[in-house]
Design a protein around this motif. Structure first.
Motif, PDB file in Angstrom:
ATOM      1  N   VAL A 159      77.730  23.114  -3.013  1.00  0.00           N
ATOM      2  CA  VAL A 159      78.077  22.769  -4.395  1.00  0.00           C
ATOM      3  C   VAL A 159      79.582  22.816  -4.616  1.00  0.00           C
ATOM      4  CG1 VAL A 159      77.606  23.235  -6.824  1.00  0.00           C
ATOM      5  CG2 VAL A 159      75.867  23.759  -5.116  1.00  0.00           C
ATOM      6  N   PRO A 290      75.567  19.170 -10.260  1.00  0.00           N
ATOM      7  CA  PRO A 290      75.924  20.346  -9.461  1.00  0.00           C
ATOM      8  C   PRO A 290      75.446  21.680 -10.043  1.00  0.00           C
ATOM      9  CG  PRO A 290      77.767  18.826  -9.552  1.00  0.00           C
ATOM     10  CD  PRO A 290      76.743  18.300 -10.488  1.00  0.00           C
ATOM     11  N   SER A 344      70.532  16.468  -5.546  1.00  0.00           N
ATOM     12  CA  SER A 344      71.907  15.982  -5.359  1.00  0.00           C
ATOM     13  C   SER A 344      72.034  14.605  -5.978  1.00  0.00           C
ATOM     14  CB  SER A 344      72.252  15.915  -3.875  1.00  0.00           C
ATOM     15  OG  SER A 344      72.415  17.203  -3.347  1.00  0.00           O
TER      16      SER A 344
END
Length: 345
Positions: A159, A290, A344
């Motif tokens: 991240v 994120p 993601s």
């Protein structure tokens, strides 16, 4: 998918490398070395890394959703684990009743003997009804994750430092409080000991990670010389490497691989079902991208070593706890691609 493969490669190389080196050193070095390293990281290293990385993170108002998500995950994991324990007990009892009534009249003497023995086995046989210590270890393994020593490097690698505050808030105000708060309460309920309750509560209050968390929040706005800033960042990353090294040393000392089946069920709840349910639920609260990935990664961590500390203090099922730690740490390599693929952007 090239980006996904690159991200995993960047994580797996240092992850496997440092942990593997730790396993090797754990077999070669005296046992006092990991003890010393553990104390150093606990009292100095991890608090320093928290202060360091908090200076690099973006603290938005929504970051406080991280500990809420942590407590939601722990309560959900414990609830699902308890449902499994109760369902298993009723299923085993039903199977016994079916067996008792399936014979003929000629086997009545044998059935009477089996019925008398069944009443005893319900109290003492883990095949029919798990003991209280086993239930306690099963619940803890499904609730408390290794969001510090393992979760921090995974979050930083996948991240990035900018969103690292989500991992820190999840760990300090979620997992740490959950382990030594709710975890201790459960251990006292299901354990055979309880002599270490006062010591574990003191451990929570004295935990330097909690104090450094609040120190870091206030210290992050104070400007530092560039050289000092770079040195602090370097120390933070060095602590992450040492944490992985220590994890490998501790894994090298785990010799029990029994209780794989119940451990796998508990890990399935902890590392698959809960992250899926809560992870997708975060979208309804506006947590995406994120930050969502950072929380999901923390949720999917294998059981924390704190579960072993609590299990030993309260005489829970140490064999189940150790097996869950070992299997979960290996299983993490298989589950990480799932979360990157799902969350993601």
């Amino acid at each position: 998918m090239p980006g996904l493969e690159i991200s995993l490669l960047k994580l797996y190389v240092p992850l496997i490398g440092w942990i593997g080196l730790g396993v090797l050193l754990g077999h070669k070095l005296p046992k006092a070395v990991p003890l010393f390293l553990g104390k150093f990281l606990f009292w100095v290293g991890v608090p320093l890394s928290i202060v360091s990385f908090l200076r690099q993170t973006d603290l938005s108002e929504s970051v406080w959703l991280a500990p809420i998500a942590a407590w939601t995950a722990m309560l959900l994991g414990g609830g699902l684990a308890w449902i499994w324990i109760q369902g298993r007990s009723h299923w085993k009892h039903w199977q016994q009743q079916q067996t008792l009534h399936s014979g003929s009249q000629a086997d009545s003497a044998l059935r009477n003997f089996t019925q008398r023995n069944s009443a005893q086995s319900k109290r003492r046989s883990p095949q029919a009804n798990w003991s209280k210590p086993t239930q306690g270890s099963f619940l803890l393994a499904a609730m408390v994750g290794n969001t510090g020593y393992l979760g921090y490097p995974v979050s930083l690698a996948l991240v990035g430092p900018q969103y690292f505050a989500w991992a820190i808030f999840y760990d300090t105000l979620g997992s740490t409080l959950g382990a030594y708060g709710l975890g201790v309460a459960l251990a006292a309920r299901f354990g055979m000991g309880g002599q270490g309750q006062r010591l574990l509560i003191e451990a929570l209050l004295k935990n330097p990670a909690l104090w450094s968390f609040w120190l870091g929040l206030g210290f992050r706005t104070i400007p530092l010389p560039e050289l000092a800033e770079q040195a602090l960042k370097g120390c933070g990353w060095a602590v992450i490497a040492l944490s992985l090294l220590l994890l490998g040393m501790r894994l090298s000392q785990l010799t029990s691989w029994q209780s794989v089946k119940p451990a796998s069920i508990s890990l399935g709840i902890k590392m698959l079902i809960v992250p899926l349910m809560v992870g997708f639920g975060l979208s309804y609260f506006g947590v995406t991208g994120p930050p969502q990935l950072a929380i999901v990664l923390q949720m999917s961590m294998p059981p924390a070593f704190a579960t072993l500390v609590i299990a030993e203090a309260y005489n829970l099922d140490r064999e189940l706890t150790v097996t869950a730690l070992a299997v979960g740490s290996l299983g993490l390599l298989l589950t990480l691609p799932i979360w990157l693929w799902l969350f993601s952007n």
